[in-house]
Structure formats: structure tokens, C-alpha cells
Design a protein around this motif. Structure first.
Motif, PDB file in Angstrom:
ATOM      1  N   LEU A   3      38.730  50.251  37.941  1.00 47.08           N
ATOM      2  CA  LEU A   3      37.661  49.689  37.117  1.00 47.08           C
ATOM      3  C   LEU A   3      37.587  50.058  36.093  1.00 47.08           C
ATOM      4  CD1 LEU A   3      36.616  48.795  41.302  1.00 47.08           C
ATOM      5  CD2 LEU A   3      37.827  47.170  39.832  1.00 47.08           C
ATOM      6  N   ARG A   4      38.017  50.400  35.179  1.00 47.40           N
ATOM      7  CA  ARG A   4      37.426  51.193  33.611  1.00 47.40           C
ATOM      8  C   ARG A   4      37.205  50.220  32.972  1.00 47.40           C
ATOM      9  NH1 ARG A   4      43.179  52.364  31.646  1.00 47.40           N
ATOM     10  NH2 ARG A   4      44.006  53.221  33.522  1.00 47.40           N
ATOM     11  N   HIS A   5      36.591  48.950  33.394  1.00 48.33           N
ATOM     12  CA  HIS A   5      35.515  48.114  32.524  1.00 48.33           C
ATOM     13  C   HIS A   5      34.591  48.089  32.861  1.00 48.33           C
ATOM     14  CE1 HIS A   5      39.092  47.147  29.801  1.00 48.33           C
ATOM     15  NE2 HIS A   5      39.900  47.078  31.120  1.00 48.33           N
ATOM     16  N   THR A  17      31.548  35.032  38.324  1.00 49.36           N
ATOM     17  CA  THR A  17      31.209  36.004  39.119  1.00 49.36           C
ATOM     18  C   THR A  17      32.556  36.890  38.970  1.00 49.36           C
ATOM     19  OG1 THR A  17      30.321  34.721  40.716  1.00 49.36           O
ATOM     20  CG2 THR A  17      31.951  36.044  41.733  1.00 49.36           C
ATOM     21  N   VAL A  18      32.617  37.956  38.703  1.00 52.50           N
ATOM     22  CA  VAL A  18      33.786  39.489  38.960  1.00 52.50           C
ATOM     23  C   VAL A  18      33.623  39.725  40.140  1.00 52.50           C
ATOM     24  CG1 VAL A  18      34.543  41.122  37.813  1.00 52.50           C
ATOM     25  CG2 VAL A  18      32.647  39.491  36.517  1.00 52.50           C
ATOM     26  N   ASN A  19      34.632  39.383  40.839  1.00 50.36           N
ATOM     27  CA  ASN A  19      35.188  40.699  42.556  1.00 50.36           C
ATOM     28  C   ASN A  19      34.032  40.301  43.786  1.00 50.36           C
ATOM     29  OD1 ASN A  19      37.083  41.670  40.569  1.00 50.36           O
ATOM     30  ND2 ASN A  19      35.783  44.086  40.161  1.00 50.36           N
TER      31      ASN A  19
ATOM     32  N   SER B 104      43.027  52.516  27.478  1.00 47.59           N
ATOM     33  CA  SER B 104      44.363  50.584  27.341  1.00 47.59           C
ATOM     34  C   SER B 104      43.546  50.248  28.299  1.00 47.59           C
ATOM     35  CB  SER B 104      45.893  50.731  27.572  1.00 47.59           C
ATOM     36  OG  SER B 104      45.628  52.306  27.105  1.00 47.59           O
ATOM     37  N   GLU B 105      43.381  48.556  28.048  1.00 44.90           N
ATOM     38  CA  GLU B 105      42.514  47.671  28.881  1.00 44.90           C
ATOM     39  C   GLU B 105      43.587  47.157  30.281  1.00 44.90           C
ATOM     40  OE1 GLU B 105      42.984  44.786  25.198  1.00 44.90           O
ATOM     41  OE2 GLU B 105      40.711  43.951  25.446  1.00 44.90           O
ATOM     42  N   ASN B 106      42.930  47.103  30.769  1.00 48.28           N
ATOM     43  CA  ASN B 106      43.166  47.243  32.310  1.00 48.28           C
ATOM     44  C   ASN B 106      42.487  45.726  32.991  1.00 48.28           C
ATOM     45  OD1 ASN B 106      44.766  46.258  34.839  1.00 48.28           O
ATOM     46  ND2 ASN B 106      45.041  49.006  35.109  1.00 48.28           N
ATOM     47  N   PHE B 107      42.610  44.773  32.958  1.00 49.07           N
ATOM     48  CA  PHE B 107      41.967  44.131  33.714  1.00 49.07           C
ATOM     49  C   PHE B 107      42.135  43.458  35.467  1.00 49.07           C
ATOM     50  CE2 PHE B 107      41.307  42.895  29.266  1.00 49.07           C
ATOM     51  CZ  PHE B 107      39.123  44.049  29.532  1.00 49.07           C
ATOM     52  N   ASN B 109      42.457  44.794  38.329  1.00 49.03           N
ATOM     53  CA  ASN B 109      42.002  45.387  39.617  1.00 49.03           C
ATOM     54  C   ASN B 109      41.045  44.179  39.664  1.00 49.03           C
ATOM     55  OD1 ASN B 109      44.665  46.810  40.014  1.00 49.03           O
ATOM     56  ND2 ASN B 109      42.992  48.352  38.767  1.00 49.03           N
ATOM     57  N   TYR B 110      40.802  43.307  38.601  1.00 41.86           N
ATOM     58  CA  TYR B 110      39.545  42.504  38.579  1.00 41.86           C
ATOM     59  C   TYR B 110      39.592  41.274  38.739  1.00 41.86           C
ATOM     60  CZ  TYR B 110      36.993  46.365  36.250  1.00 41.86           C
ATOM     61  OH  TYR B 110      36.598  47.410  35.720  1.00 41.86           O
ATOM     62  N   CYS B 111      38.347  40.542  39.301  1.00 39.47           N
ATOM     63  CA  CYS B 111      38.527  39.135  39.783  1.00 39.47           C
ATOM     64  C   CYS B 111      37.333  38.673  39.367  1.00 39.47           C
ATOM     65  CB  CYS B 111      38.427  38.844  41.305  1.00 39.47           C
ATOM     66  SG  CYS B 111      38.867  37.472  42.078  1.00 39.47           S
ATOM     67  N   PHE B 112      38.102  37.221  38.490  1.00 39.37           N
ATOM     68  CA  PHE B 112      36.608  36.253  37.710  1.00 39.37           C
ATOM     69  C   PHE B 112      37.170  34.787  37.957  1.00 39.37           C
ATOM     70  CE2 PHE B 112      38.856  40.005  34.659  1.00 39.37           C
ATOM     71  CZ  PHE B 112      37.427  40.560  34.168  1.00 39.37           C
ATOM     72  N   PHE B 140      33.785  42.248  29.316  1.00 38.11           N
ATOM     73  CA  PHE B 140      34.393  43.103  28.869  1.00 38.11           C
ATOM     74  C   PHE B 140      35.455  42.724  27.797  1.00 38.11           C
ATOM     75  CE2 PHE B 140      33.795  41.231  33.177  1.00 38.11           C
ATOM     76  CZ  PHE B 140      33.828  42.645  33.520  1.00 38.11           C
TER      77      PHE B 140
END
Lengths: 460, 538
Positions: A3-5, A17-19, B104-107, B109-112, B140
């Protein structure tokens, strides 16, 4: 980083909403309906809803989850889903022959305004429903509440359709069970049986979602509350609702409909909530709590006392459903742990009130939030600001656990990557001992893995 | 359990008997007993599922967001709708991705989600959607945002495309919408088409930078489930092929933007991506053909086909070297496993390509596929693309947009001449073609589209296959019957199964499955025979 961001800078959100720490209503209705014996849940909407719900429940239970769908197309969305639902009722009774079909709606059928009540009346009038069979329904618009709301709505609909008052009272107590695992329902029944209390537990997914391997797929497994049992709830002498979010509406309706008095208790998770449940059941059923259960309690207290030094002051973050989170928070406090961050996507003022009364004095630094945008992204940001020692929640926590190197206990829905939750209870004193064991193992395993070599302890 | 061979025609008639008359009439056309004739039989596919029948199928949104766009790591996939749709598609398809650096971007693993509430349904959700897009951007900072419509969005009239345009203008990044409401079409398949259209309209061709390297290829319809794309990337690199873009396993939006710089499109999953292949040929002149990297032999064949296309002896030789080297390992493994699997029976009901592709792997294991079908295939996936002109367009297909594509004024460039194309075709390089599943199946095999739960149970009861391949919803029903089920969506959390390394993984997994000890222990000793001896009886 997975969850690098996610950073510790919290930017106020009004729309995003996120996660999420919740999902939508229909899956709750589907789960509750599986707790009726001989029932086939039916999703009145697009195929995807049913497919997603069955998949999520199957991944959680590693068991067959049978349900049907109205398979809406664009045409049905324009002209209404009546033809689809009538066809579904006919197909289901002919091919799958359940005792009862439990229909729930979706955001699609709700948005177009399908009157499911009227459609099902038509199904009955036009003999789509064979004699002795039932079709029940509840409304579960996905844009209101959460999966918890959907569960509550299906449970309420069980009372609405079935509970009936006859001339004679029955010497039994209704237990309306909140959203817990089949293992928990089995444990509640064991506790009641040990006490000699006659109960009707509904819904009851034990022996439905934890079935043995026999070489045969039982489409309708032996478990589940039966229709005669549900009907008889109107003659019971008392109702105990376990978890207000899931059971209060049903208990209230049962009182209005059949004059059965009720009280709402927390789910019996942890020491104090189990104490209160036993007192309530003892009073309602007119039975004593036997020594064997008092001894179970004693063993739990003994274990907490023995292991207290590993628990005291440990900071915990939790997410999940209010009915579980409230007694779980109380249990952590009982052990002098510190539940510091708590989120639930399920809306409802009761969550905040309960948390406030539990935490204000003991953990004044605690942050808790529920409803819209009370999500795991926010929880993770809080953790980034000041870390915790333990995470308790569903499988999605593993991404935070790995990034932040925090011990993690899986509890809640869904658990997709471990087994055990459906077989070993978290309720009652033995359930609390299991929870405590998991907590200790997680904390001590990390300590063993990471402490300096000269600090490794043989005995803990 | 005794293996009772039932005549498939009799099986079909008995199954149909159970259904209400109208239902039986409809299902009758979706169940075909392969007669082995050269002219393939017609099968009914891509039609509405009968309500109540218990289908494997999902929805358009699942096909669009979950399948095609899900695997791209640097696009924020914002789902406009109630929370569930985004929640259920959160990491559940096992698309792996490998960002090149920790930054590097990696979305993925996220839920929007916009988590629509009842007030949004009543008063419209566009304002909330716009705000959510702004918040995604602020928090983001992505290069790109995709907006996915769920059922209520279309019904209440929210215009995701207008919102996307407005926000693109305001924020200065690429933002595009998908009208992939769950009720469109009859299965996930409509969602694939919608995803393909939007990629063509909004992404492909935006970047004219020519990447370095020889033999430039796009891999279409490969979603990196369980790391399949990683294995194929390894093989491509070893052969000296340059992978420009992958739709969409282990991909980035930049790859899509320069996909038109490739000289060949190879198509894995025909069902989900053939539209992009067709449109890119029309617009940019890039030819496409079907490949299959599931199965070691199939992988070798596909690599040879690609080498033949480029026609360069250096590449042809290199590919042969790679195949020879890889096959040594494959054959060594297979030699051990083959005796365990030979002669066993498989059934597979999955996807829009997988039920065909995986037959190759079972053939390599000496197993036969006696029944197969797709969850969301069309007639061309069964009978081959030659039937496309004869497929009747019904109301459900008509409401999925067909883009009119014309040759790009400056960038259209036919990569090979018509003569060369014809020459290659005579060598078996079938351009723009897919022959479908049925041509590879044996006489007497059952081909069933959109299998119902009831039909599945009846298949197992009648034929007791050694392994049944389907998805998570079917898994435990089948296993309760004492038959192992191999998931071919999620690979039972294993894989990769593509390429040479993948084939070996699959052999091992099937070996493991058919050699699982626990199935033999279902009956307790006292169920098998009485254990109370007479002398102990009271």
C-alpha cells in the motif's frame, strides 16, 4: 510496499471511499437466508451480484453456497423485473425444490422500483409456489447501510413472514443471532443446551456452512432453523437479540406482532459480554448457569491473569462490524489492552455511543469512526501517524500487517486466506480463550522472530 | 465408485426432462453432443441465462473492470456505485503485477469507490463522482483514472463520460469512463467489449515513441493470473521478441498508449480482446493472429508462428533453440507424471477461452476432456470465427456499442503485404481467425454453454470425471461429491500455468490432485462395515 501510496498526511475526504470496511446489503441477506433449513437465497438483480456474493461467501467458508439470480438484462431494467422473478420462482421450484425461496433485492431492482411484494403475491396467486412451500423477501438496497443492514433485514423478514402467535405459549426462548460464524452459532446452542435452556436460534448457519465431507453434495444441508421453529417463535416466552445492529429490528417486530418481550444483548464475545448473555438467558429461560460453565469462565480468567504481562497496554487497531467490534473492544479493555483505532463502514449512532462509553475514560486517545469513509485507508493513515502492536479484522488487513510489520489476527468477514473461523468459535468463554490464544501467539511469534538473539526466552 | 458410461444423448434427454418445458426448449440448443463431423454443429451461446437456473455467469461490470482493466497497475479504477461492486472486485482475480521500482505507481492493492448513498440515487451522483475524482487526484496523483459504472448509474442517468471529460479538462490527466452497468449484455462478455472500446477511444495510440528492440509484439488477452505474464515475458525475452504492451497482465497505461507501435498482435483470450485486435488492424494496420500459450506444445507452436511471421532466420533459429532447451525440462517432468495421469477424464466449464486452452494441457497429460463449455463465450469461440456473419444480433448485443474505425490518416501502416499474408496463411498462420473449441474435441464429447448447477451435478453423477475444472462457486459442491475441482480462474492460488514453466506447474498440480489421499478416506471404518463384533454386542 503493498500500500505504497498511503501516507500519514490525512486529507479530508467528502466523496471518496478507499479500502472499505464494509460491503453491500444483499450479501448479508444471502448469508442470513442460508441459516434457514431448506432455503435457497435468491438475488433479484443482475447476475453479477449473485455471483460476487456466492464467491465471497464461498471463499470465506470453503463450502458450497447455493443461490439463484433473476439475471436482469437491459430489457428487464426498463420494463421491470416481474417476468424474471416469476420465471425464477418456477425454475427454482421445478429444478431445485427448496422449502423456501428467500428473495432479496439489489440496487438495480430497488432503483427501478420493482414491487417484490406484489410480484411474489402474483407468483402465489398464479400457482408458481407449490403447496407447503414458501417465498419470502426483504428489501436490501445496496446504497443504504451495509452488509450488516442486509443481514438484519432478512432476519426481520423471517419474523414478518413466519412468526405466529397461537393459543399456547411455549417454554422456549428466542435467540436472534447477529452475524457470527457457524462455529459461534453452534457454540451458543451448546451453551444453551448445557444450561438446559430451550431455545430457538435464528438464523443458524451451523451444519449449513461447515458441513462434513460425505461423498454427496447435500444441496440443502441438515442445518438451519426450520420453518416450524420459526413459526413457533411467536409463542416463545422471551426473545434475546444478540447484537443490536443485526437483531433489534427483528426483536421489535416480534414483540409488536406476537407480544414476545425482548432484550438486546451484545454478542457474547469476551468475558463481560458472555457474563451478561448468560445472566439474560438464565433469567429468560428460568434455568441456572451450571458449574461446568462457571468453570469455563474460571479457566478464561486464569489464562488472562497468567498472560497479562504480554497484553497490558498493547495498542490495537480493529475494523469490522459494530456488533462484533463493541464486545471485542470491551474484551480488549478487560485484558488492559488499548483499542486505539476502530473503524466500521456500517453506519449507525449506536456504534459511537457504545465506543464513547467504553473508551472515553480508559483510552482517551482512542480514535473511532463509522459510516461513510470510515475505511481501512483512514485506519492505515492513523497507524502511520502512531503505530499499533496488533491488528484485528478481516483478511484485507494483511496488506497493512505486512507493510507495517504488525501482528495480525483475522476476525470478521471476509476471511479469505485462513481457515478455522467457521469451525472454532469466538463467542462464549471458550471462544474468548481461543481469541486470547490467537492474540498471544501473534504477539509472541513476532517477539520470538525479531528480538535480539541474547534475549530469546525459552519460557513465556 | 463404478464408472458407468452413459450415452451422452441419453444424458442430455434425461437432464432436459427435469426442466419446465420452456426452459428445456431453450437449454436444448445450448447442449450439443459432438458428432465428430467436419462441419461443426451449431451451438446456442451468448444468450440470456434463464432466471433461477443457477448460473456460473457474472455481469458486465465484472468483465470490464475486473477482467480487462483490473490488471493495469497505474490507472486508478474508480467505481461509481454502491460499495459492493468495488469491494467484490478488490484483489479477487489474482492479477499479479511487478512495479519496476519501490516508487513506481501501483494502485492494484487499493479499492476505490464513490460508495453511493440513497440521496445520490434520488438526486443524482455526478457531483459526488466529480468530488471523488478530485480527491483521487489530490491524494494519489495518478496519471490516469478510469470511472466504472455500476447498475444504478445508468438508471438514474449519471453521465460518467461527461464527468470524465470535465475532470480531464480540470485536472489535466487522462480520465475516461465506462458504461459497464451490470445489466448490459448477458454476461461478462459485454463488459470486455465495452472495455475494449474505451481503450481504443481514449488510450491506444497516444504515445508515438518507438520503443527499441526487434520483433515488436503486443500480447492481447493475457491477464497475468498467478504470474502467467511473467513466464511469458521470460520466454519472449529469451527468444529476442520485444513485448510492447500486454492487454493487460502486468501492464501500465504507457504500454497501452504505445501499443500501436508494435508490428504484430497475438491474441490469447479471443473472447475478451478480439475487438481491440480487429480495431488496431483497421486503424494502424497491425495484423493479428490467435496464439495459445497454455500447454508446452501449444507454446512451441505459437512461438514458431510468431517467428514465421517475422520471417527472420535469426529469430526462427533462436526460437527453435529456446523450444529445444525448454522442452528438455518439460519432457523430463512429464515422463514422471504421465503414467499417473494417463487415461483419466477431465471436464471443464470456464471462461471464454480457458475451457479450450486447457484441453491442450490435459492432452499432454494423456487425459481426455469429455465435456466442456464456456461461461460467457460466443458461437465463434465454439465454432470458429467463420460463423460470425451468421450470428444473429439480438437486443442484448445491439445495445453494446460497435465503434466505427477508420484507418489513421498518418499512422496507418500495413505491416505486411497482402502477398506475404497469403503466403503465411498457406503455411497455417491463420490471420484474423480463431477456429474455436469444438474442432479440437472428440466425437461424443458434450459441449455445453452456460452450464447450470443442475447440469453440473448430473454430469458428475453420470461420468465421475477424475478432475472437474470450473470456478470458486462450483469448487466445493463438486468436491463434496468426492471429485477434485481445479479452479481455472484463480488456479487455486497457484500457477503460473502459461508457457513451458507453467505447463510443468500444471502437470505437477494435476498429479497432486489425482493423487490426493484424502478422497479415499471419506467413509468411516464403521460406515464401510460393522465394527461391533458379535461377542461385544449386548
Amino acid at each position: 510496499m503493498l500500500l505504497r501510496h498511503t501516507s500519514d498526511t490525512i486529507i479530508e475526504r467528502e466523496a471518496l471511499t478507499v479500502n472499505p470496511a464494509k460491503t453491500c446489503q444483499p450479501i448479508g441477506a444471502m448469508y442470513a437466508a442460508l441459516g434457514i433449513h431448506g432455503c435457497l437465497p435468491h438475488s433479484h438483480g443482475s447476475q453479477g451480484c449473485c455471483s460476487y456474493h456466492r464467491s465471497a461467501l464461498t471463499r470465506h467458508y470453503k463450502e458450497p453456497v447455493m443461490a439463484a439470480t433473476s439475471s436482469f438484462t437491459e430489457g428487464s431494467s426498463v420494463f421491470g423485473g416481474q417476468a424474471n422473478l416469476l420465471q425464477a420462482v418456477e425454475t427454482i421450484f421445478t429444478v431445485y425444490n427448496p422449502d423456501v425461496i428467500a428473495v432479496h433485492t439489489t440496487c438495480l431492482s430497488e432503483t427501478i422500483g420493482d414491487d417484490v411484494n406484489q410480484i411474489l403475491q402474483k407468483a402465489r396467486d398464479e400457482n408458481y409456489v407449490p403447496a407447503g412451500k414458501y417465498v419470502i423477501h426483504c428489501n436490501t438496497p445496496s446504497y443504504v447501510g451495509s452488509h450488516v443492514t442486509g443481514y438484519a433485514n432478512m432476519v426481520t423478514s423471517m419474523v414478518k413472514y413466519f412468526s405466529a402467535k397461537s393459543a399456547t405459549k411455549k417454554d422456549q426462548v428466542n435467540l436472534i443471532c447477529g452475524w457470527v460464524e457457524p462455529s459461534d452459532m453452534r457454540e451458543i446452542k451448546r451453551i444453551a443446551a448445557t444450561m438446559g435452556a430451550k431455545i430457538v436460534l435464528f438464523p443458524d448457519t451451523s451444519d449449513v456452512l461447515d458441513t462434513p465431507m460425505t461423498g454427496k453434495h447435500e444441496f440443502y444441508p441438515k442445518g438451519g432453523v426450520t420453518i416450524p421453529e420459526l413459526i413457533s417463535t411467536g409463542d416463545s416466552k422471551y426473545t434475546i437479540g444478540l447484537g443490536s445492529f443485526c437483531s433489534e429490528e427483528a426483536a421489535t417486530l416480534l414483540e409488536n406482532k406476537c407480544k414476545v418481550k425482548f432484550s438486546i444483548q451484545d454478542l457474547p464475545i469476551g468475558l463481560k459480554a458472555t457474563d451478561r448473555f448468560l445472566v439474560a438467558l438464565s433469567r429468560a429461560a428460568g434455568v441456572k448457569v451450571p458449574d461446568s460453565i462457571t468453570e469455563e469462565r474460571g479457566r478464561l480468567i486464569d489464562m488472562i491473569a497468567d498472560m497479562h504481562k504480554y497484553l497490558y497496554g498493547k495498542r490495537v487497531a480493529l475494523w469490522g462490524d459494530p456488533d462484533t467490534l463493541v464486545p471485542l473492544t470491551e474484551f480488549l479493555l478487560t485484558m488492559d489492552m488499548k483499542p486505539v483505532y476502530i473503524v466500521s463502514g456500517t453506519p449507525g449512532k449506536k456504534f459511537e455511543e457504545s465506543m464513547k462509553s467504553l473508551l472515553t475514560e480508559k483510552v482517551p486517545e482512542a480514535k473511532y469512526k463509522n459510516g461513510e469513509r470510515a475505511d481501512m485507508f483512514l485506519l492505515h493513515q492513523w497507524i502511520k501517524q502512531e503505530p499499533v502492536d496488533l491488528l484485528i479484522g478481516n483478511t484485507y488487513g494483511k496488506y497493512i500487517a505486512r507493510d507495517e510489520n504488525i501482528p495480525f489476527i483475522r476476525m470478521g468477514f471476509p476471511i479469505l486466506d485462513r481457515v478455522g473461523h467457521s469451525y472454532f468459535p469466538a463467542v462464549g468463554y471458550t471462544g474468548a480463550m481461543r481469541l486470547l490464544t490467537s492474540i498471544l501467539n501473534a504477539i509472541l511469534d513476532k517477539e520470538d522472530r525479531e528480538c535480539r538473539e541474547e534475549k530469546v526466552e525459552l519460557t513465556m | 465408485m463404478a464408472h458407468i458410461e452413459m450415452d451422452p444423448q441419453r444424458w442430455k434427454q434425461e437432464v432436459l426432462k427435469k426442466y419446465p418445458k420452456k426452459v428445456a426448449k431453450k437449454r436444448e440448443k445450448s447442449i450439443v453432443v459432438h458428432d465428430g463431423a467436419e462441419v461443426l454443429q451449431k451451438i446456442q451461446a451468448n444468450v440470456r441465462t434463464i432466471p433461477g437456473i443457477i448460473t456460473q455467469r457474472g455481469c458486465t461490470y465484472a468483465g470490464c473492470k475486473g477482467v480487462v482493466l483490473g490488471p493495469t497497475r497505474d490507472i486508478v479504477n474508480l467505481v461509481h456505485g454502491p460499495i459492493g461492486c468495488s469491494f467484490y472486485a478488490w484483489l479477487t482475480r489474482r492479477n499479479q503485477t511487478l512495479p519496476p521500482t519501490p516508487e513506481s505507481e501501483n494502485f492494484m492493492n487499493y479499492c476505490f469507490s464513490t460508495d453511493m448513498q440513497d440521496s445520490n440515487i434520488v438526486f443524482g451522483g455526478e457531483i459526488k463522482l466529480k468530488q471523488a475524482v478530485r480527491e483521487v487526484f489530490e491524494i494519489f496523483k495518478p496519471k490516469s483514472i478510469g470511472i466504472f459504472s455500476t447498475c444504478p448509474v445508468g438508471l438514474i442517468g449519471d453521465d460518467v463520460h461527461a464527468v470524465a471529460r470535465e475532470m480531464k479538462e480540470e485536472l489535466g490527466i487522462n480520465i475516461f469512463g465506462f458504461s459497464c452497468e451490470g445489466y448490459k449484455g448477458v454476461s461478462q462478455s459485454a463488459g470486455h467489449h465495452i472495455a475494449n472500446n474505451a481503450l481504443m477511444k481514449h488510450v491506444i495510440g497516444l504515445r508515438d515513441e518507438a520503443p527499441k528492440g526487434k520483433y515488436k509484439v503486443n500480447m492481447l488477452g493475457e491477464y497475468n493470473i498467478g504470474g502467467d505474464a511473467f513466464e511469458l515475458e521470460r520466454i519472449f525475452e529469451k527468444c529476442g521478441l520485444t513485448l510492447i504492451s500486454s492487454f493487460s497482465g502486468n501492464s501500465t497505461i504507457e504500454q497501452f498508449e504505445r501499443a500501436h507501435m508494435a508490428d504484430l498482435n497475438v491474441v490469447m483470450c479471443h473472447r475478451s480482446i478480439n475487438y481491440v485486435a480487429e480495431m488496431m488492424e483497421k486503424k494502424f494496420g497491425i495484423p493479428w493472429f490467435k496464439v495459445n500459450f497454455i500447454g508446452a506444445e501449444a507454446t512451441a507452436k505459437s512461438l514458431r508462428k510468431i517467428a514465421e511471421y517475422f520471417g527472420d532466420q535469426e529469430l526462427i533459429d533462436r526460437v527453435e533453440e529456446v523450444i529445444a532447451e525448454e522442452m528438455v525440462i518439460v519432457k523430463k517432468e512429464l515422463e514422471v507424471i504421465y503414467p499417473h495421469t494417463q487415461g483419466k477424464l477431465a471436464m471443464m466449464f470456464v471462461g471464454g477461452s480457458r475451457a479450450h486452452h486447457y484441453q491442450e494441457l490435459f492432452t499432454e497429460l494423456g487425459m481426455s476432456t469429455i465435456a466442456a463449455g464456456y461461461e460467457f463465450g460466443h458461437r465463434d469461440d465454439y465454432e470458429g470465427r467463420r460463423v460470425i456473419p451468421t450470428i444473429q444480433i439480438d437486443a442484448d448485443s445491439r445495445n453494446i456499442e460497435e465503434l466505427t474505425i477508420e484507418a489513421d490518416e498518418t499512422r496507418f501502416n500495413p505491416r505486411i503485404t497482402e502477398e506475404r499474408k497469403a503466403e503465411l496463411e498457406s503455411k497455417g498462420c491463420g490471420f484474423n481467425d480463431y477456429e474455436g473449441m469444438m474442432v479440437d474435441m472428440a466425437k461424443g464429447a458434450l459441449v455445453i454453454d452456460d452450464l447450470s448447477h443442475y447440469e453440473m451435478e448430473k454430469l458428475i453423477e453420470a461420468y465421475h470425471p477424475d478432475v472437474f475444472c470450473a470456478g470458486i462457486k462450483e469448487k466445493y459442491c463438486v468436491q463434496k461429491m468426492g471429485i477434485p475441482l481445479k479452479q481455472l480462474h484463480s488456479y487455486d492460488y497457484g500457477g503460473p500455468y502459461a508457457g513451458f514453466g507453467g505447463a510443468v506447474n500444471f502437470y505437477k498440480d494435476i498429479d497432486m490432485i489425482v493423487n490426493t489421499s484424502i478422497w479415499k478416506m471419506i467413509k468411516a471404518p464403521w460406515e464401510a462395515e460393522p465394527v461391533i463384533e458379535a461377542e461385544f454386542a449386548v
